[in-house]
Design an enzyme around this catalytic site. Structure first.
Site, PDB file in Angstrom:
ATOM      1  N   ARG A  18       7.307  -9.875 -15.036  1.00 28.36           N
ATOM      2  CA  ARG A  18       5.848  -9.882 -14.941  1.00 28.36           C
ATOM      3  C   ARG A  18       5.265  -8.488 -14.671  1.00 28.36           C
ATOM      4  O   ARG A  18       4.064  -8.271 -14.821  1.00 28.36           O
ATOM      5  CB  ARG A  18       5.406 -10.884 -13.860  1.00 28.36           C
ATOM      6  CG  ARG A  18       5.591 -12.332 -14.287  1.00 28.36           C
ATOM      7  CD  ARG A  18       5.558 -13.302 -13.108  1.00 28.36           C
ATOM      8  NE  ARG A  18       6.834 -13.356 -12.379  1.00 28.36           N
ATOM      9  CZ  ARG A  18       7.085 -14.166 -11.356  1.00 28.36           C
ATOM     10  NH1 ARG A  18       6.152 -14.969 -10.912  1.00 28.36           N
ATOM     11  NH2 ARG A  18       8.272 -14.151 -10.752  1.00 28.36           N
ATOM     12  N   GLY A  83      19.358 -16.716 -11.476  1.00 29.01           N
ATOM     13  CA  GLY A  83      18.712 -17.492 -10.420  1.00 29.01           C
ATOM     14  C   GLY A  83      19.044 -17.005  -9.021  1.00 29.01           C
ATOM     15  O   GLY A  83      20.115 -16.458  -8.749  1.00 29.01           O
ATOM     16  N   ASN A 234       5.046  -9.565  -7.861  1.00 33.97           N
ATOM     17  CA  ASN A 234       5.563  -9.941  -9.174  1.00 33.97           C
ATOM     18  C   ASN A 234       4.901  -9.159 -10.299  1.00 33.97           C
ATOM     19  O   ASN A 234       5.493  -8.940 -11.341  1.00 33.97           O
ATOM     20  CB  ASN A 234       5.362 -11.436  -9.429  1.00 33.97           C
ATOM     21  CG  ASN A 234       6.130 -12.276  -8.424  1.00 33.97           C
ATOM     22  OD1 ASN A 234       7.296 -12.007  -8.171  1.00 33.97           O
ATOM     23  ND2 ASN A 234       5.475 -13.252  -7.828  1.00 33.97           N
ATOM     24  N   ASN A 392       4.208  36.944 -15.634  1.00 34.44           N
ATOM     25  CA  ASN A 392       5.608  36.862 -15.182  1.00 34.44           C
ATOM     26  C   ASN A 392       6.564  36.482 -16.293  1.00 34.44           C
ATOM     27  O   ASN A 392       7.762  36.546 -16.124  1.00 34.44           O
ATOM     28  CB  ASN A 392       5.725  35.851 -14.028  1.00 34.44           C
ATOM     29  CG  ASN A 392       5.195  34.473 -14.404  1.00 34.44           C
ATOM     30  OD1 ASN A 392       4.368  34.350 -15.300  1.00 34.44           O
ATOM     31  ND2 ASN A 392       5.674  33.461 -13.730  1.00 34.44           N
TER      32      ASN A 392
HETATM   33  C1  UD1 Z   1      10.698 -17.015  -5.514  1.00 41.71           C
HETATM   34  C2  UD1 Z   1      10.975 -18.455  -5.077  1.00 41.71           C
HETATM   35  C3  UD1 Z   1       9.626 -19.114  -4.786  1.00 41.71           C
HETATM   36  C4  UD1 Z   1       8.904 -18.338  -3.699  1.00 41.71           C
HETATM   37  C5  UD1 Z   1       8.762 -16.854  -4.061  1.00 41.71           C
HETATM   38  C6  UD1 Z   1       8.283 -16.097  -2.856  1.00 41.71           C
HETATM   39  C7  UD1 Z   1      13.005 -19.148  -6.260  1.00 41.71           C
HETATM   40  C8  UD1 Z   1      13.563 -19.975  -7.343  1.00 41.71           C
HETATM   41  N1  UD1 Z   1      11.667 -19.136  -6.128  1.00 41.71           N
HETATM   42  O1  UD1 Z   1       9.935 -17.103  -6.701  1.00 41.71           O
HETATM   43  O2  UD1 Z   1       9.822 -20.445  -4.350  1.00 41.71           O
HETATM   44  O3  UD1 Z   1       7.623 -18.912  -3.460  1.00 41.71           O
HETATM   45  O4  UD1 Z   1      10.025 -16.315  -4.475  1.00 41.71           O
HETATM   46  O5  UD1 Z   1       8.021 -14.753  -3.147  1.00 41.71           O
HETATM   47  O6  UD1 Z   1      13.747 -18.537  -5.523  1.00 41.71           O
HETATM   48  N2  UD1 Z   1      16.538 -12.386  -8.002  1.00 41.71           N
HETATM   49  C9  UD1 Z   1      17.897 -12.189  -8.044  1.00 41.71           C
HETATM   50  N3  UD1 Z   1      18.624 -12.825  -8.998  1.00 41.71           N
HETATM   51  C10 UD1 Z   1      18.061 -13.657  -9.917  1.00 41.71           C
HETATM   52  C11 UD1 Z   1      16.664 -13.868  -9.864  1.00 41.71           C
HETATM   53  C12 UD1 Z   1      15.922 -13.226  -8.888  1.00 41.71           C
HETATM   54  O7  UD1 Z   1      18.449 -11.450  -7.238  1.00 41.71           O
HETATM   55  O8  UD1 Z   1      18.784 -14.181 -10.762  1.00 41.71           O
HETATM   56  C13 UD1 Z   1      15.735 -11.677  -6.993  1.00 41.71           C
HETATM   57  C14 UD1 Z   1      14.604 -10.863  -7.602  1.00 41.71           C
HETATM   58  O9  UD1 Z   1      15.012  -9.528  -7.858  1.00 41.71           O
HETATM   59  C15 UD1 Z   1      13.522 -10.928  -6.520  1.00 41.71           C
HETATM   60  C16 UD1 Z   1      13.814 -12.240  -5.796  1.00 41.71           C
HETATM   61  O10 UD1 Z   1      15.119 -12.632  -6.168  1.00 41.71           O
HETATM   62  O11 UD1 Z   1      13.643  -9.870  -5.603  1.00 41.71           O
HETATM   63  C17 UD1 Z   1      12.826 -13.335  -6.162  1.00 41.71           C
HETATM   64  O12 UD1 Z   1      12.832 -13.520  -7.578  1.00 41.71           O
HETATM   65  P1  UD1 Z   1      11.505 -13.801  -8.384  1.00 41.71           P
HETATM   66  O13 UD1 Z   1      11.861 -13.985  -9.796  1.00 41.71           O
HETATM   67  O14 UD1 Z   1      10.459 -12.799  -8.049  1.00 41.71           O
HETATM   68  O15 UD1 Z   1      11.108 -15.232  -7.769  1.00 41.71           O
HETATM   69  P2  UD1 Z   1       9.657 -15.868  -7.680  1.00 41.71           P
HETATM   70  O16 UD1 Z   1       9.278 -16.429  -8.996  1.00 41.71           O
HETATM   71  O17 UD1 Z   1       8.706 -14.934  -7.044  1.00 41.71           O
HETATM   72 CA    CA Z   2       8.777 -12.835  -6.513  1.00 43.08          CA
END
Ligand code: UD1
Ligand code: CA
Length: 475
Positions: A18, A83, A234, A392
């Site tokens: 995003r 995930g 995000n 220079n």
């Molecule tokens: C996530 C939560 C959501 C919560 C929100 C809070 C999940 C499924 N959802 O959503 O419930 O309200 O955070 O901010 O967890 N990451 C990994 N590996 C992956 C995917 C993500 O390490 O495979 C890390 C990302 O780098 C990031 C964090 O996990 O730092 C959260 O991932 P992101 O995709 O931003 O989750 P949200 O959609 O914000």
């Molecule tokens: Ca997030």
């Protein structure tokens, strides 16, 4: 003291689609530091036995930032299974064999959360004795977050992601903050059982809560006191919101430490900057990197300083500077451009429309107007005339200009480097200095002026100039 029963996992493997950026999301800067560095700084404050960061997207760049922020953090590579659940599953493998404490999971994109809040959260988790505790927040606009679904008796039931939620669930305003505490026992097995049958085909860590509930365990939720603490980043709108929030805190902190900040809304201070009491910041100031400002200095308005060192009581007005050192009582600007290697000693002056680079300017020496001074050394008490250029660059190499102490150079000089002006020497206006000038001499190379009388009347008859000359009696 190290909390031997605590491990912290920081999730930083995601791409951050995003953000729509070539830079991984967690490396975008907030108050001068990558987003993930803020999370790691908080993890450090908790003094956990182990901090594990999970990486994958742009692995090397993220790993480098993680190590720079927290050298003892252990890096774990996420595999092709996507995930947050999978990320935690792999991170657990990096825990020492005998570890049997609590696992605190932090999203790498939730940078404003502070250690004090997390300590309270951990204490609540430990007091409750539940196998999992989730930090939640009530948000006026919960869009994008996972929603907390509670049973009719208010008990915590599960988390549903925005993309997988029904309309009724979307209307819920309590959200998952992305911060969880787990007891290690059991977590491993349950993580392995997470499925990927959701809209994103990912192993959601958030599903663990429902799984634990289904297995008969209770899960507790702790709402955070201030919702902004858990705002995730995000996209770029959330990035600037978080930046503004953090900056307001930084500015307030410096105000309470004795710094005058006239206009907090237009004053931006990186976390890495150091200011002394009785510094005054005027509107439109950005202080970045390793910049330090000593007591009594006045910065601004409209000044950006990156990695600069500003001495006591110096005045720096409408200036753009990088890697410059400004001495005690010196004045700079308005409209100065200080490039790396600028070193202005005490009580010196770099004035209006002046650009400097690799320029060491001695105590009390002045370059007041319209000049370029590069690869130059100026002694003490010298005055460099208006409109001076140090030439220079010969097209291939750079050369040095050395101007001695108490020199007076005329206006509109060019110093064709390499060239050396001895102590106490003078140069005439308009001189192009190609040869060294001995101490105490006057250098001149401008051709004597010739006046051709009556030229305008003879060659431009009838013009306003000719009439004006005529009316003045051609004197
Ligand atoms: C996530 C939560 C959501 C919560 C929100 C809070 C999940 C499924 N959802 O959503 O419930 O309200 O955070 O901010 O967890 N990451 C990994 N590996 C992956 C995917 C993500 O390490 O495979 C890390 C990302 O780098 C990031 C964090 O996990 O730092 C959260 O991932 P992101 O995709 O931003 O989750 P949200 O959609 O914000
Ligand atoms: Ca997030």
């Amino acid at each position: 003291m190290t909390d031997s029963r605590l491990a912290v996992i920081v999730l930083a493997a995601g791409q951050g689609t995003r953000m729509k950026s070539a830079t991984p999301k967690v490396l975008h800067l907030l108050a001068g530091l990558p987003i993930v560095a803020h999370v790691l700084a908080t993890a450090r404050e908790l003094d956990a036995a182990k901090v594990i960061a999970v990486v994958r997207h742009e692995r090397d760049r993220v790993a480098e930032a993680v190590t720079a922020a927290l050298p003892h953090a252990v890096l774990v590579d996420q595999d092709e299974v996507p995930g947050t659940g999978r990320a935690v599953e792999l991170a657990l493998e990096a825990l020492p064999a005998g570890f049997d404490g609590d696992v605190l999971v932090l999203n790498g994109d939730v940078p404003l959360l502070d250690a004090a809040t997390l300590r309270g959260f951990l204490a609540a988790h430990r007091a409750e004795g539940a196998p999992a505790t989730v930090l939640t927040a009530i948000l006026a606009d919960p869009t994008g977050y996972g929603r907390i679904v509670r049973a009719s008796d208010g008990a915590f039931e599960r988390i549903v992601e925005q993309r997988d939620a029904t309309d009724d669930e979307l209307a819920l305003d309590e959200v998952n903050a992305g911060v969880y505490a787990f007891g290690l026992s059991g977590l491993r097995d349950h993580l392995a059982s997470l499925r990927t049958d959701n809209s994103q085909g990912e192993k959601y860590l958030t599903d663990i809560v429902g799984v634990l509930r289904a297995a008969g365990s209770s899960v507790s939720a702790m709402p955070v006191a201030e919702p902004w603490l858990v705002e995730g980043i995000n996209d770029r709108a959330q990035l600037s919101d978080a930046a503004a929030r953090l900056n307001a805190l930084i500015v307030r902190g410096w105000q309470l430490a004795g710094v005058t900040v006239q206009d907090p809304a237009t004053t931006w201070i990186d976390l890495t900057v150091t200011l002394a009491p009785d510094v005054e910041l005027l509107p439109g100031v950005q202080l970045k990197g390793a910049t330090t400002v000593a007591t009594g200095a006045v910065i601004g308005p409209d000044t950006t300083l990156v990695d600069c060192e500003i001495g006591e009581a110096a005045v720096v007005k409408r200036t753009d500077g990088t890697l410059a050192v400004i001495g005690r009582g010196a004045t700079v600007g308005p409209f100065a451009y200080l490039r790396p290697g600028t070193d202005l000693a005490e009580d010196g002056k770099i004035g209006t429309f002046v650009e400097t680079k690799n320029a060491k300017i001695g105590a009390g020496s002045k370059v007041p107007h319209l000049s370029y001074i590069g690869d130059t050394e100026v002694g003490v008490g010298a005055n460099v005339g208006a409109g001076t250029i140090t030439a220079n660059y010969d097209g291939v190499d750079k050369h040095r200009t050395v101007i001695g102490s108490h020199v007076r150079t005329g206006s509109h000089n060019v110093f064709v480097a390499p060239v050396r002006i001895g102590d106490g020497a003078y140069t005439g206006a308009g001189t192009v200095v190609r040869k060294d000038v001995p101490a105490g001499s006057l250098a001149l190379n401008v051709a004597p002026q010739r006046n051709i009388e009556g030229w305008v009347g003879a060659n431009r008859p009838g013009t306003d100039a000719a009439k004006a000359a005529d009316e003045s009696g051609n004197k």
